[in-house]
Design an enzyme around this catalytic site. Structure first.
Site, PDB file in Angstrom:
ATOM      1  N   HIS A   1       0.817  -1.211   0.000  1.00 34.72           N
ATOM      2  CA  HIS A   1       0.000   0.000   0.000  1.00 34.72           C
ATOM      3  C   HIS A   1       0.857   1.270   0.000  1.00 34.72           C
ATOM      4  CE1 HIS A   1       0.243  -0.330   4.539  1.00 34.72           C
ATOM      5  NE2 HIS A   1       0.243   0.983   4.450  1.00 34.72           N
TER       6      HIS A   1
ATOM      7  N   ASP B   1       1.263  -7.795   2.147  1.00 30.18           N
ATOM      8  CA  ASP B   1       1.383  -6.351   1.962  1.00 30.18           C
ATOM      9  C   ASP B   1       2.847  -5.939   1.793  1.00 30.18           C
ATOM     10  OD1 ASP B   1       0.927  -3.661   1.841  1.00 30.18           O
ATOM     11  OD2 ASP B   1      -0.343  -3.567   3.616  1.00 30.18           O
TER      12      ASP B   1
ATOM     13  N   SER C   1       4.043   2.239   8.282  1.00 25.89           N
ATOM     14  CA  SER C   1       3.792   1.268   7.223  1.00 25.89           C
ATOM     15  C   SER C   1       5.069   1.036   6.423  1.00 25.89           C
ATOM     16  CB  SER C   1       2.701   1.772   6.288  1.00 25.89           C
ATOM     17  OG  SER C   1       1.456   1.789   6.922  1.00 25.89           O
TER      18      SER C   1
END
Length: 706
Positions: free
Chosen positions: A84, A221, A642
């Protein structure tokens, strides 16, 4: 704060409440007590190998693009980050014919690796406290409203000085501890970063919004990029076909031995923003005037986006990144408010503030400066304006539709072309980006948003264009928006727009941009009447906490500078039910079978085959005998983390952090050590996908994998 919030219920502030699963620590001044605790939990490296040595762990960690984190994993500059985090770069390379976002991507050679405009990575070189230097220059004597400008001006001077010594370096001066301290951080930026590998969207975003912030999780991810450098210096260089892969001094070794409950783990990265020192009044403002209106507006816009995306593959490619960005903190805001109320956080903070008042009365510290009654009154006066600003920003300042984006750019900093001495020949120009947006989607989106804004806001804060809608379009919002797209000079792509000509300021799009700019200026001006005083009171509140707990290690709120958080692998218990600490390929396969019920569980047939294997070979965990996909740790993270690497006690890469759990979404303002967990993707799952799906042999070999 180490950790007065944890002790709010009991109001006991003792050193033995220092917990290994909390704290976003700066590395250059890591407290000895914290490092000793890390060693007790299983950290095996000497302290200097965290920050100081040539092969320090921090040397492999990067700021990815100014919004995420990443880690270098090879001698040729390969970088792992979250899928992402790379999402927009992947989207920009995607077309209906070559949809890398949907189908994944593998560069089979250096020549096939894809450059990305405006994408960069930054390495932190060093950090130091410059509070005393700034105070000697007058920081402690100026008004709060002038502090930011003062610090920026000093930063510019220091930036010039360091670039005279080394042109590849950049410095930032940022406030820490609510402005009670200032640190200078030196970075080296690399501006040529290329896409190398990504899994299909079905895996990189598996579960979509259904599973976002949820556990159990099976999302793969991650994506892979490469840093390129000047071939002569191995240093930073803007994109050139002549650039070569960057050769770092050190990189993160990969752990294939896995983990078990209680194992030490450490995350390094760039957490974006936390507000753990925030007063009870500030938390109430966050809940009622920021989160609540944000949720309302984003629900409106996301319904429109999703409907158009489901109807067209081309539209999906255009808007998927915008949708993901919007929906992520839509759900976060919902969860945060739920947590604030469920644990009675505002009441707990009020109790703690009463404790500080008692301590202040006893010691006299900041008496006459820190004033809780004044703070309460200031927040009360600002509350309505903050809600208004949230509604305005979510409607007009998220750059979701093209006409509003161009309207802002035409008013704020648009590059002017033409001769300086001939104003009548000066113009600006918008690039032809018609592949980036869809007119029908944009028109319905903006129509819905401006109608919603008017229903939520008093007339005094409604832009003038609403009068145009009423008078010239008989109240028809859609007709007005269609006229913006069809008739405004701002929608001319690739053509000069001469703004010093008669009639330019009467253009419907130009007037739209002016009207929203004027309202934003009014809102900001009204808020500024209170914000400097609130900021100063919050700074003094933080100072009081630091003094009251001066014998305890204290960390500063996150501000997108490198931090380290340490903890352990492990599950949590909610309602008497243990969560489990990892997920398996079988659990992913079982969710895939529910795709008819939920499209976000769809995966290609090959993924069903890969996840239904009985033998995962070297990617299987030695203890459980299966391939583990995602796992839980009690590290302290937030947005910006992230893509952060999670390391074991030897400094080896276990995987990447990519999410938090729903049950602790108030962790930006309160860390619940019982429930707060980081969700990480296992590096063995990542390598399995590179190997078994991508057949990325050259990349695996580069990382030293057999």
């Amino acid at each position: 704060m180490k950790r007065f919030l944890v002790s709010l219920v009991s109001l006991v502030f003792l050193a033995n409440l220092i917990h290994a699963d909390e704290g976003m620590w700066t590395l250059y001044n890591l407290p000895t007590a914290v490092f000793d605790q890390m060693k007790q939990y299983g950290f095996q490296l000497p302290k200097e190998q965290l920050y100081q040595s040539d092969n320090a762990v921090k040397n492999a960690v990067v700021n990815f693009g100014g919004f995420c984190s990443g880690v270098v994993v090879s001698p040729d500059g390969l970088v792992f980050t979250n899928h992402h985090c790379g999402f927009d770069a992947i989207r920009k390379h995607s077309t209906v014919e070559n949809d890398y976002m949907l189908n994944g991507f593998l560069a089979k050679s250096y020549e096939e690796e894809l450059p990305n405009e405006d994408l960069f990575v930054s390495f932190m070189i060093e950090q130091k406290d410059v509070t005393d230097e700034l105070n000697k220059l007058g920081l402690d004597k100026i008004k709060r409203s002038r502090v930011e400008h003062f610090v920026d001006s000093i930063e510019n001077v220091w930036q010039k000085e360091i670039q005279e010594k080394d042109s590849t370096l950049r410095v930032e001066v940022k406030p820490f501890y609510e402005g009670n301290k200032y640190y200078l951080t030196t970075y080296r930026d690399f501006g040529d970063v290329r896409l190398v590998f990504t899994v299909p969207k079905s895996m990189g975003k598996f579960g979509g919004e259904t599973d976002n912030w949820m556990w159990p999780r099976q999302t793969c991810d991650f994506s892979v990029f490469r840093i390129y450098a000047n071939p002569k210096t191995n240093g930073p260089a803007e994109y050139s076909k002549d650039n070569v892969p960057y050769h770092p001094q050190s990189w993160a070794p990969i752990a294939m031995d896995g983990y078990k409950p209680g194992d030490f783990c450490m995350i390094m990265g760039y957490p974006g923003s936390t507000s753990r020192y925030l007063s009870s009044y500030g938390i109430q403002e966050r809940r009622d005037a920021i989160n609540t209106p944000r949720v309302q507006v984003r629900e409106v816009k996301q319904e429109v986006m999703l409907r158009h995306m489901r109807a067209s593959e081309a539209v999906r490619i255009m808007y998927e990144s915008k949708y993901a960005h919007s929906s992520n903190y839509w759900k976060n805001s919902i969860g945060m408010n739920k947590c604030i109320d469920s644990i009675g956080l505002i009441q707990q903070k009020q109790q703690f503030e009463a404790k500080i008042r008692q301590w202040q009365d006893t010691t006299g510290y900041l008496k006459g400066e820190l004033d809780f009654d004044k703070l309460a009154d200031l927040y009360q006066q600002r509350m309505k304006l903050t809600r208004l600003r949230t509604l305005f920003r979510e409607t007009f300042y998220t750059f979701d539709d093209e006409i509003t984006t161009r309207a802002w750019r035409s008013n704020w900093g648009m590059h002017v072309n033409g001769p300086e001495d001939k104003p009548e020949e000066q113009y600006y120009m918008f690039d032809d980006n018609t592949k980036e947006w869809d007119e029908a989607t944009d028109c319905e989106l903006l129509t819905t948003l401006i109608r919603n804004y008017r229903q939520q806001v008093d007339s005094v804060y409604q832009p003038d264009f609403y009068q145009t809608i009423d008078q010239d379009f008989h109240g028809d919002y859609a007709a007005y928006v269609n006229a913006l797209y069809k008739n405004s000079v701002l929608m001319k792509s690739g053509e000069p727009i001469y703004f010093n000509v008669e009639g330019h300021n009467k253009d419907i799009g130009v007037m739209y941009g002016v009207s929203i700019s004027e309202i934003m200026a009014k809102i900001n001006a009204d808020i500024r009447k209170f914000s400097s005083d609130i900021s100063e009171q919050e700074r003094l509140l933080c100072a009081a906490v630091l003094r009251m707990e001066m014998d305890m290690p204290n960390y500063s709120d996150a501000n997108f500078t490198m931090r380290m958080t340490y903890g352990q692998i492990g599950e949590y218990t909610l309602g008497g039910r243990p969560s489990g600490y990892y997920t398996t390929a079988r659990s992913l396969w079982e969710k895939m079978q529910k795709a008819d019920e939920n499209f976000e569980y769809y995966a290609e047939p090959v993924m069903h085959e890969l996840m239904s294997q009985k033998d995962f070979g070297k990617y299987a965990d030695a203890l459980t005998g299966t391939m583990q996909l995602c796992f839980l740790s009690n590290n302290d993270i937030t947005g910006g983390n992230s893509g952060s690497p999670i390391f074991n006690g030897k400094g080896e890469l276990l995987g990447l952090a990519f999410d938090g759990n729903w049950d602790s979404l108030a962790s930006d303002i309160f860390f619940d050590r019982q429930l707060a967990r980081t969700i990480n993707v296992d590096v063995r799952y990542m390598l399995f996908m590179m190997d078994q799906w991508g057949h990325a042999d050259r990349l695996l070999k580069e990382m030293g994998m057999k």
